[in-house]
Scaffold this motif. Structure first.
Motif, PDB file in Angstrom:
ATOM      1  N   ALA A  32       1.388  -1.479   0.027  1.00 43.41           N
ATOM      2  CA  ALA A  32      -0.013   0.017   0.251  1.00 43.41           C
ATOM      3  C   ALA A  32       0.750   1.412  -0.158  1.00 43.41           C
ATOM      4  O   ALA A  32       2.046   0.918   0.337  1.00 43.41           O
ATOM      5  CB  ALA A  32      -0.858   0.000   1.279  1.00 43.41           C
ATOM      6  N   THR A  33       0.656   2.346  -0.976  1.00 43.87           N
ATOM      7  CA  THR A  33       0.659   4.053  -0.444  1.00 43.87           C
ATOM      8  C   THR A  33       0.265   4.586   0.512  1.00 43.87           C
ATOM      9  O   THR A  33      -1.381   4.277   0.241  1.00 43.87           O
ATOM     10  CB  THR A  33       1.044   4.347  -1.705  1.00 43.87           C
ATOM     11  N   GLY A  34       0.262   5.171   0.837  1.00 44.52           N
ATOM     12  CA  GLY A  34      -0.138   6.056   1.713  1.00 44.52           C
ATOM     13  C   GLY A  34      -0.586   7.753   1.518  1.00 44.52           C
ATOM     14  O   GLY A  34      -0.636   7.889   0.060  1.00 44.52           O
ATOM     15  N   PRO A  35      -1.441   8.464   1.687  1.00 49.25           N
ATOM     16  CA  PRO A  35      -1.914   9.837   1.614  1.00 49.25           C
ATOM     17  C   PRO A  35      -0.484  10.553   0.629  1.00 49.25           C
ATOM     18  O   PRO A  35      -1.244  11.905   0.054  1.00 49.25           O
ATOM     19  CB  PRO A  35      -2.928  10.501   2.788  1.00 49.25           C
ATOM     20  N   GLY A  36       0.370  10.054   1.112  1.00 51.07           N
ATOM     21  CA  GLY A  36       1.296  11.252   0.889  1.00 51.07           C
ATOM     22  C   GLY A  36       2.360  10.784  -0.120  1.00 51.07           C
ATOM     23  O   GLY A  36       2.737  10.979  -1.051  1.00 51.07           O
ATOM     24  N   GLY A  37       1.439   9.525  -1.236  1.00 49.82           N
ATOM     25  CA  GLY A  37       2.423   8.803  -1.584  1.00 49.82           C
ATOM     26  C   GLY A  37       3.229   7.639  -1.387  1.00 49.82           C
ATOM     27  O   GLY A  37       4.236   7.696  -2.335  1.00 49.82           O
ATOM     28  N   HIS A  38       3.498   8.174  -0.105  1.00 45.65           N
ATOM     29  CA  HIS A  38       5.216   6.613   0.427  1.00 45.65           C
ATOM     30  C   HIS A  38       4.405   5.666   0.836  1.00 45.65           C
ATOM     31  O   HIS A  38       3.264   5.347   1.213  1.00 45.65           O
ATOM     32  CB  HIS A  38       5.462   7.664   1.247  1.00 45.65           C
ATOM     33  N   PRO A  39       5.078   5.028   0.606  1.00 46.67           N
ATOM     34  CA  PRO A  39       5.375   3.241   1.135  1.00 46.67           C
ATOM     35  C   PRO A  39       4.673   3.227   2.944  1.00 46.67           C
ATOM     36  O   PRO A  39       5.206   3.874   3.814  1.00 46.67           O
ATOM     37  CB  PRO A  39       6.526   2.331   1.172  1.00 46.67           C
ATOM     38  N   VAL A  40       3.515   2.575   2.753  1.00 49.80           N
ATOM     39  CA  VAL A  40       2.607   2.134   4.042  1.00 49.80           C
ATOM     40  C   VAL A  40       3.878   1.111   4.742  1.00 49.80           C
ATOM     41  O   VAL A  40       3.466  -0.215   3.773  1.00 49.80           O
ATOM     42  CB  VAL A  40       0.868   1.675   4.099  1.00 49.80           C
ATOM     43  N   GLU A  51       3.103   5.304   8.015  1.00 44.87           N
ATOM     44  CA  GLU A  51       4.109   6.027   5.982  1.00 44.87           C
ATOM     45  C   GLU A  51       4.854   6.474   6.178  1.00 44.87           C
ATOM     46  O   GLU A  51       5.514   7.635   7.192  1.00 44.87           O
ATOM     47  CB  GLU A  51       2.384   6.701   5.304  1.00 44.87           C
ATOM     48  N   ILE A  52       5.964   5.771   5.466  1.00 46.18           N
ATOM     49  CA  ILE A  52       7.564   6.655   5.937  1.00 46.18           C
ATOM     50  C   ILE A  52       8.127   6.823   4.586  1.00 46.18           C
ATOM     51  O   ILE A  52       8.251   6.590   3.515  1.00 46.18           O
ATOM     52  CB  ILE A  52       8.410   5.773   6.430  1.00 46.18           C
ATOM     53  N   SER A  53       8.417   8.226   4.193  1.00 44.87           N
ATOM     54  CA  SER A  53       8.967   8.865   2.934  1.00 44.87           C
ATOM     55  C   SER A  53      10.412   8.757   3.059  1.00 44.87           C
ATOM     56  O   SER A  53      11.345   7.518   4.111  1.00 44.87           O
ATOM     57  CB  SER A  53       8.985  10.199   3.209  1.00 44.87           C
ATOM     58  N   ASP A  54      10.462   8.190   1.876  1.00 47.07           N
ATOM     59  CA  ASP A  54      12.488   8.398   1.545  1.00 47.07           C
ATOM     60  C   ASP A  54      13.323   9.408   2.763  1.00 47.07           C
ATOM     61  O   ASP A  54      14.694   8.337   3.361  1.00 47.07           O
ATOM     62  CB  ASP A  54      12.563   8.968  -0.161  1.00 47.07           C
TER      63      ASP A  54
END
Length: 79
Positions: A32-40, A51-54
């Motif tokens: 899944a991806t979160g609301p910010g477009g990053h992986p869940v 959700e954790i960004s790069d």
């Protein structure tokens, strides 16, 4: 390269206190991806979701109703 697992640390101890009582949760990447477009990422129970960004920014995601979300005080890459 995307990180597959993180360790999320939720501080229980106050400043200068013994950190051995801190809650540590290991989360793994999902499809899944979160609301910010990053992986869940989620723990094995599916209750803790984030959700954790790069760049390591963490956004906690509710997995059910009435859940009080807390941000981790630290995040470590596990692999």
């Amino acid at each position: 390269m995307t990180t597959e697992r993180y360790e999320l640390i939720f501080q229980q101890a106050g400043p200068g206190e013994d950190p051995s009582g801190d809650d540590i949760v290991v989360v793994h990447r999902t499809s899944a991806t979160g609301p910010g477009g990053h992986p869940v990422y989620c723990d094995d129970t599916g209750i803790v979701r984030a959700e954790i960004s790069d760049s390591g920014e963490v956004r906690m995601l509710a997995s059910g109703g009435q859940q009080a979300l807390r941000r981790p005080t630290a995040t470590h890459v596990l692999g």
